[in-house]
Design a protein around this motif. Structure first.
Motif, short mmCIF file in Angstrom:
data_model
loop_
_atom_site.label_atom_id
_atom_site.label_comp_id
_atom_site.label_asym_id
_atom_site.label_seq_id
_atom_site.Cartn_x
_atom_site.Cartn_y
_atom_site.Cartn_z
N GLU A 23 -14.22 -24.24 28.15
CA GLU A 23 -13.59 -23.79 29.39
C GLU A 23 -14.56 -22.95 30.20
OE1 GLU A 23 -9.60 -22.21 29.16
OE2 GLU A 23 -9.44 -23.13 27.18
N PHE A 27 -23.14 -32.72 34.84
CA PHE A 27 -22.01 -32.44 33.94
C PHE A 27 -21.09 -31.38 34.53
CE2 PHE A 27 -24.82 -33.98 30.30
CZ PHE A 27 -24.11 -35.16 30.14
N ARG A 63 -15.81 -29.77 25.11
CA ARG A 63 -14.86 -29.43 26.18
C ARG A 63 -14.64 -27.92 26.35
NH1 ARG A 63 -9.75 -33.30 25.70
NH2 ARG A 63 -10.56 -34.85 24.28
N THR A 87 -19.07 -22.31 35.17
CA THR A 87 -20.41 -22.12 34.60
C THR A 87 -21.12 -20.90 35.16
OG1 THR A 87 -20.61 -24.53 34.41
CG2 THR A 87 -22.66 -23.29 34.32
N GLY A 93 -13.93 -30.23 20.43
CA GLY A 93 -13.22 -30.58 21.66
C GLY A 93 -11.79 -31.01 21.41
N LYS A 106 -20.47 -30.77 37.58
CA LYS A 106 -19.68 -31.38 38.65
C LYS A 106 -18.65 -32.36 38.09
CE LYS A 106 -20.41 -33.33 43.15
NZ LYS A 106 -21.16 -34.38 43.79
N GLU A 107 -19.13 -33.24 37.24
CA GLU A 107 -18.29 -34.30 36.66
C GLU A 107 -17.06 -33.71 35.94
OE1 GLU A 107 -19.03 -37.62 36.65
OE2 GLU A 107 -17.68 -38.42 35.10
N TYR A 108 -17.27 -32.63 35.20
CA TYR A 108 -16.18 -32.06 34.41
C TYR A 108 -15.61 -30.78 35.01
CZ TYR A 108 -17.74 -35.52 31.06
OH TYR A 108 -18.08 -36.71 30.47
N GLY A 109 -16.08 -30.42 36.18
CA GLY A 109 -15.58 -29.20 36.85
C GLY A 109 -15.72 -27.97 35.97
N LEU A 110 -16.85 -27.86 35.28
CA LEU A 110 -17.03 -26.79 34.30
C LEU A 110 -17.26 -25.44 34.98
CD1 LEU A 110 -19.53 -28.64 31.92
CD2 LEU A 110 -17.10 -28.19 31.47
N VAL A 144 -20.87 -30.34 26.26
CA VAL A 144 -19.87 -31.00 27.10
C VAL A 144 -18.81 -31.68 26.23
CG1 VAL A 144 -19.50 -32.85 28.78
CG2 VAL A 144 -21.45 -31.32 29.04
N GLN A 201 -23.03 -42.16 25.63
CA GLN A 201 -23.31 -40.82 26.16
C GLN A 201 -24.80 -40.53 26.10
OE1 GLN A 201 -20.78 -38.46 27.26
NE2 GLN A 201 -19.71 -40.41 27.28
#
Ligand SMILES: Nc1ncnc2c1ncn2[C@@H]1O[C@H](COP(=O)(O)OP(=O)(O)OP(=O)(O)O)[C@@H](O)[C@H]1O
Ligand SMILES: [Mg+2]
Length: 264
Positions: A167, A193, A165, A201, A110, A195-199, A162, A129
């Motif tokens: 993309e 995850f 990190r 997917t 990351g 949602k939280e990190y806007g991944l 996660v 975590q």
């Protein structure tokens, strides 16, 4: 974010086993999209992921990642930006390494090559975590990952992904090998995850209800084609029955997928 442009993929070309999996295949994935993918067995879902991640190269066409042509870029290079989780809970972590060492590998990834080490502060962070996973792993940093259960291991794989990190996240039936309770937990963590990190997917699932309930876009594949691409409001109003009916209408046949029928 990532696009497949006019891709053709033929396995065993020119032999009696020739298999044209994709022909002039196109797909554009926008940044932040959470796409669920369903389809019959052999529809090409995993192969689509193989194309995106560079595990297989198309015979023609292009793969464009953030505006860059990565068609010829090998898998290990693309892995810097792409996180992928498989069905097998043993696949995403190294059994003979401790939790903290496993986590450190992804954490370093990351930081894109920066030299960082494992110290007290970082162990504390890992612990926090792990605590969030709620799987009793927070006091097991020094245990080898091989000692964990399948559910614990898949949750850890998710967390590690996660931490790296990515993309783009590719989930290939990542809860299918777990018992229903653990599958539910890992799925809940996944949506958190993402949602939280806007991944950005893509998630393959055999569970049609999950495909409908999760994400903001749904792809249904059949014989190497995306036959339904449903988003927004239309997706919100979907039901399993509607989806099956839509499939029959566009393909003029019944939707069949061994696992999907069982999980309805
Ligand atoms: N490396 C390979 N060599 C030859 N054929 C392959 C290879 N990988 C995939 N295929 C073929 O490509 C087609 C699509 O397979 P794929 O694994 O992508 O299906 P899938 O949609 O993921 O199915 P499932 O739901 O069973 O996982 C199948 O006909 C498969 O046999
Ligand atoms: Mg597959």
């Amino acid at each position: 974010m990532i696009a497949i442009e006019d891709a053709t993929l033929i396995f065993n070309a020119g032999t009696p086993n020739e298999n044209r999996v994709f022909e002039a295949f196109n797909l554009t994935v926008g940044k932040g999209e959470f796409i669920t993918v369903i389809g019959s067995n052999g529809a090409g879902k995993s192969t689509l992921f193989n194309l995106l991640s560079g595990t297989v190269m198309p015979d023609s066409g292009r793969i464009v990642l953030n505006g860059r042509d990565v068609t010829k870029e090998p898998e290990f290079k693309r892995a810097k930006t792409i996180g992928r989780i498989f069905q097998d809970p043993l696949a995403g972590t190294a059994s003979n390494m401790t939790l903290e060492d496993n986590m450190m590998v992804c954490f370093k990834k990351g930081f894109k090559g920066l030299r960082i080490g494992l110290n007290r502060k970082r162990r504390e962070f890992f612990k926090e975590q792990l605590k969030f996973l709620d799987m009793g792993l927070e006091d097991r940093l020094k245990d080898n990952v091989g000692l964990l259960s399948g559910g614990q291991r898949q949750a850890l794989t998710l967390l590690m992904m996660v931490l790296s990190r990515p993309e783009l996240v590719l989930l290939d039936e990542h809860t299918a090998a777990l018992d229903p309770r653990n599958a539910e937990i890992v799925l809940r963590l996944t949506t958190h995850f993402v949602k939280e990190y806007g991944l950005t997917t893509l998630m393959v699932t055999h569970n049609m209800q999950h495909a409908i309930d999760l994400g903001n876009r749904l792809l249904m594949m059949d014989s190497g084609e995306v036959v339904l691409d449903i988003r927004g409001e239309e997706k919100q109003h979907l039901t399993v029955e509607k989806l099956v009916a839509m499939f029959s209408k566009v393909r003029n046949k019944q939707f069949t997928n061994d696992e999907a029928l069982l999980s309805r």
